[in-house]
Design an enzyme around this catalytic site. Structure first.
Site, PDB file in Angstrom:
ATOM      1  N   HIS A  30     -28.969  23.679   9.121  1.00 20.38           N
ATOM      2  CA  HIS A  30     -27.932  24.703   9.222  1.00 20.38           C
ATOM      3  C   HIS A  30     -26.949  24.650   8.059  1.00 20.38           C
ATOM      4  CE1 HIS A  30     -29.436  25.823  13.101  1.00 20.38           C
ATOM      5  NE2 HIS A  30     -29.350  24.562  13.528  1.00 20.38           N
ATOM      6  N   ASN A  51       7.112  -3.346   6.149  1.00 23.83           N
ATOM      7  CA  ASN A  51       5.824  -2.708   6.437  1.00 23.83           C
ATOM      8  C   ASN A  51       6.102  -1.623   7.470  1.00 23.83           C
ATOM      9  OD1 ASN A  51       3.140  -3.727   8.642  1.00 23.83           O
ATOM     10  ND2 ASN A  51       3.138  -2.072   7.186  1.00 23.83           N
ATOM     11  N   GLY A  52       5.786  -0.366   7.119  1.00 25.23           N
ATOM     12  CA  GLY A  52       6.038   0.735   8.052  1.00 25.23           C
ATOM     13  C   GLY A  52       6.591   1.932   7.297  1.00 25.23           C
ATOM     14  N   LYS A 100     -19.453   3.911   5.463  1.00 26.70           N
ATOM     15  CA  LYS A 100     -19.514   2.620   4.754  1.00 26.70           C
ATOM     16  C   LYS A 100     -19.764   2.855   3.263  1.00 26.70           C
ATOM     17  CE  LYS A 100     -18.030   0.218   6.856  1.00 26.70           C
ATOM     18  NZ  LYS A 100     -17.548   0.670   8.076  1.00 26.70           N
ATOM     19  N   GLU A 156     -16.658   4.368   1.560  1.00 25.07           N
ATOM     20  CA  GLU A 156     -15.512   3.459   1.498  1.00 25.07           C
ATOM     21  C   GLU A 156     -15.584   2.475   0.340  1.00 25.07           C
ATOM     22  OE1 GLU A 156     -13.755   2.199   5.786  1.00 25.07           O
ATOM     23  OE2 GLU A 156     -15.893   1.864   5.555  1.00 25.07           O
ATOM     24  N   TRP A 175       0.900  -1.156   0.000  1.00 26.27           N
ATOM     25  CA  TRP A 175       0.000   0.000   0.000  1.00 26.27           C
ATOM     26  C   TRP A 175       0.936   1.202   0.000  1.00 26.27           C
ATOM     27  CZ3 TRP A 175      -1.119   4.360   2.933  1.00 26.27           C
ATOM     28  CH2 TRP A 175      -2.373   4.945   2.713  1.00 26.27           C
TER      29      TRP A 175
HETATM   30  C1  G6P Z   1      -8.831   1.841   8.425  1.00 22.26           C
HETATM   31  C2  G6P Z   1      -9.916   0.866   8.023  1.00 22.26           C
HETATM   32  C3  G6P Z   1     -11.213   1.203   8.759  1.00 22.26           C
HETATM   33  C4  G6P Z   1     -10.959   1.205  10.264  1.00 22.26           C
HETATM   34  C5  G6P Z   1      -9.836   2.166  10.648  1.00 22.26           C
HETATM   35  C6  G6P Z   1      -9.422   2.005  12.090  1.00 22.26           C
HETATM   36  O1  G6P Z   1      -9.110   3.100   7.931  1.00 22.26           O
HETATM   37  O2  G6P Z   1     -10.131   0.924   6.618  1.00 22.26           O
HETATM   38  O3  G6P Z   1     -12.187   0.231   8.455  1.00 22.26           O
HETATM   39  O4  G6P Z   1     -12.130   1.574  10.924  1.00 22.26           O
HETATM   40  O5  G6P Z   1      -8.672   1.888   9.857  1.00 22.26           O
HETATM   41  O6  G6P Z   1      -8.872   0.724  12.249  1.00 22.26           O
HETATM   42  P1  G6P Z   1      -8.748  -0.049  13.621  1.00 22.26           P
HETATM   43  O7  G6P Z   1      -8.077  -1.331  13.250  1.00 22.26           O
HETATM   44  O8  G6P Z   1      -7.907   0.798  14.520  1.00 22.26           O
HETATM   45  O9  G6P Z   1     -10.112  -0.252  14.153  1.00 22.26           O
END
Ligand code: G6P
Length: 619
Positions: free
Chosen positions: A515, A100-101, A496, A499, A74
């Site tokens: 408002h 990763n990081g 939702k 996304e 990503w």
């Molecule tokens: C990402 C995911 C979300 C999630 C958020 C927090 O943005 O796409 O679906 O709510 O992270 O993630 P967590 O694992 O901390 O609940």
């Protein structure tokens, strides 16, 4: 946010890497690659796109290639191109790394490494890691030094000490065809220990098919794996013992099991997930709630002055419901703050402030940082987390696991309802210790126990909700409106839809519409109202009228048997009755289904929405 997997064992590494990457693909899916130890060299294959694209460019698995590393990306630093895909080789071609990081000081290190003769092929921060290791490796002369370390291990250790930022790493060296090194700081890493084989991965989903025994290294630790075994040590070269633990979930839980998508499966798993989450914690007969994980903190919590809840994304919306619950049931002043804001705002943490961090993955970077900030300022920090052994679970003083089972779909669903269930149990228990009568608490507990069954009844309406989605599928702007306990659900419904269907949506407290947002309403614009029975029911009817009067299309979630609402609703979704404070666990279900069906109808990849990742381990 990026998934890493590595294999060292007796079999060909490639199939395990590919199957592991597919399981980790929810963490990132813009490019992928593998590196295999082959005939004294590291053979790297990588490409932009999904794992399926990578499979097309791979050679047939070779049984002599028993060590390898893999990555699904990503993008953070550098576009999702083939060159930027992992693994990254160092400038000598001997070291390969998957990461990763984020390496925060990569700019400075890159300039310095260049001045030392290193060359760079990509725009990534990760290449600084491979080059840094390559630099130290070239400097180290002996195969084994006086500390008993070989030069590969020594080089990794010295390179990692120079890095700031976060990493979960798997590293190989062409001169050591029987050695895999893993390291972690702020990003997850698990080592699965099988029968003469080892799988190092970002999460257990890539491991469970092979073994359920695993170790969870801590930050600033390295794990050195050979076919003879593994050992763990700190970056200061101090040996550490990590006990083997049993991975809690099964392969079955992470497979589709006949559903078209993980998200749909997880929506339908909610009755079972909530039953497991509450099982052993609520006792209707005895009128009791047992929260073992935070038992020793409950007494302190009855005296606290202030509760701060912090989270991101869907977990933040669950926290907002929690704010209503704690105020209503336990009369505790509660604030909810985005973790990304909390960590930078110079928060006031007085004596008697407890912070609750909520996270499905337990790895969200902003939430982790908020926890550190709160701890530094002296707060007791509790966690509500799904993934057992995750970084947030370990960073908090105590906590409650959701036990909702693995959540794979990027858009969170069952974690939300389980988070709200845990917050409800906490609020009832604290309320009972403070101001709630036994009979009030008893009613809440009984009603809570009925929620899974009521969710099942709502799920039966999936097909009719699909028709509502189909009837409005060409609309690009939607509103979601709710009041009181259902206001956070309106926010979640809008999130939702955004996304996974890429439709613009706004969630609002219904009364705020006048408002400003009311100006948006035009012919046929869908407005989803949560108008269930409760103290604000009459008020929300007025808001529905206002939308209708301006030509909006009303999609109304209402309580079964409500005849009045029929004339106001263009589309009606009737759900079972429940006390207002428990409604969010019900009212969110139709909104999850609406978003799911809209996304499928629009032809989107529901489980892997564009630009998103399940676990956001970067700021
Ligand atoms: C990402 C995911 C979300 C999630 C958020 C927090 O943005 O796409 O679906 O709510 O992270 O993630 P967590 O694992 O901390 O609940």
């Amino acid at each position: 946010m990026c998934g890493i997997v590595a294999y060292l064992g007796k079999n060909s590494a490639q199939p395990t890497l590919i199957e592991g990457l597919k399981r980790l693909e929810y963490r990132g899916y813009d490019s992928a690659g593998v590196g295999l130890l082959s005939g004294g060299k590291i053979k790297v294959k990588k490409c932009s796109g999904r794992i399926s694209a990578l499979e097309e460019i791979l050679d047939k698995p070779d049984s002599s290639e028993t060590l390898g590393i893999g990555h699904t990306r990503w993008a953070t630093h550098g576009a999702p191109t083939t060159i930027n895909a992992h693994p990254h080789l160092d400038y000598t071609g001997k070291i390969a790394v998957v990461h990763n990081g984020i390496i925060e000081n990569y700019g400075t290190l890159k300039t310095w490494l260049k001045s030392e003769g290193a060359t760079f092929a990509s725009e990534t921060d990760t290449e600084v890691i491979s080059n840094m290791i390559g630099y130290f490796y070239a400097k180290s002369k002996d195969k084994t030094n006086s500390n008993g370390q070989n030069k590969f291990e020594w080089a990794v250790q010295h390179a990692l000490r120079e890095l700031s930022g976060t990493y979960g790493l798997a590293i190989v060296c062409s001169d050591f065809p029987d050695m895999l090194i893993g390291a972690k700081k702020g990003s997850p890493l698990i080592l699965g220990v099988g029968d003469n084989e080892y799988i190092l991965a970002s999460d257990a989903s890539a491991i469970v098919e092979h073994t359920k025994q695993a170790i969870y290294p801590s930050d600033n630790e390295m794990v050195i794996i050979t076919s003879d075994g593994f050992r763990t040590k700190t970056l200061d070269n101090v040996s550490v013992t990590n006990e083997l633990q049993e991975i809690e979930f099964s392969l079955e839980q992470i497979e589709l099991g006949g559903f078209e998508h993980h998200m749909l499966k997880e929506i339908f798993e909610q009755p079972a997930a909530l039953s497991t989450c509450m099982g052993g914690r609520i006792d209707v007969k005895e009128n009791k709630i047992k929260l073992g994980g935070i038992a020793s903190y409950l007494r302190e919590m009855t005296h606290i002055k202030r509760l701060i809840m912090t989270a991101c994304g869907t977990a933040f919306h669950a926290a907002l419901v929690g704010e209503f619950l704690f105020e209503h049931l336990a009369r505790i002043t509660t604030e909810t703050e985005y973790a990304s804001e909390f960590r930078y705002r110079n928060p006031i943490i007085e004596d008697g402030t407890v912070v609750i961090a909520i996270s499905q993955s337990g790895e969200t970077a902003d939430t982790l940082a908020a926890i550190e900030e709160a701890k530094e300022r002296g707060a007791t920090v509790l966690g509500i987390v799904n993934v057992v052994g995750s970084s947030i679970a370990r960073a908090t003083d105590a906590g409650i696991y959701l036990h909702a089972g693995p959540e794979i779909g990027v858009a969170s669903t069952k974690a939300f309802t389980a988070q709200v269930a845990v917050l409800t149990m906490m609020a009832i228990e604290l309320g009972r210790r403070k101001n709630l009568s036994n009979s009030e608490a008893g009613t809440c507990i009984k009603e809570l126990s009925l929620i899974p069954g009521k969710i099942s009844r709502i799920l039966e309406q999936s097909d009719s909700i699909k028709k509502i989605a189909a009837a409005n599928i060409d609309r690009e702007n939607w509103l979601f409106l709710g009041r009181g306990f259902n206001y956070p659900v309106a926010l979640e419904g809008a999130l939702k839809l955004k996304e996974i269907s890429y439709i613009h949506a706004e969630g609002l407290p219904a009364a705020e519409m006048k408002h400003g947002p009311i100006a948006l309403i035009s012919d046929g614009m869908p407005a989803v109202f949560i108008a269930t029975a409760g103290p604000q029911y009459e008020k929300i009817l007025g808001n529905i009228e206002e939308v209708k009067a301006r030509g909006g299309k009303t999609i109304v979630v209402a309580t079964e048997g409500d005849e009045n609402i029929k004339q106001l609703a263009d589309h009606l979704i009737a759900i079972p009755d429940a006390p207002e404070l428990l409604q969010p666990m019900l009212t969110v279900i139709p909104l999850q289904l609406l978003a799911y069906h809209a996304a499928v109808l629009r032809g989107h990849d529901v489980d892997k929405p564009r630009n998103l990742a399940k676990s956001v381990t970067v700021e």
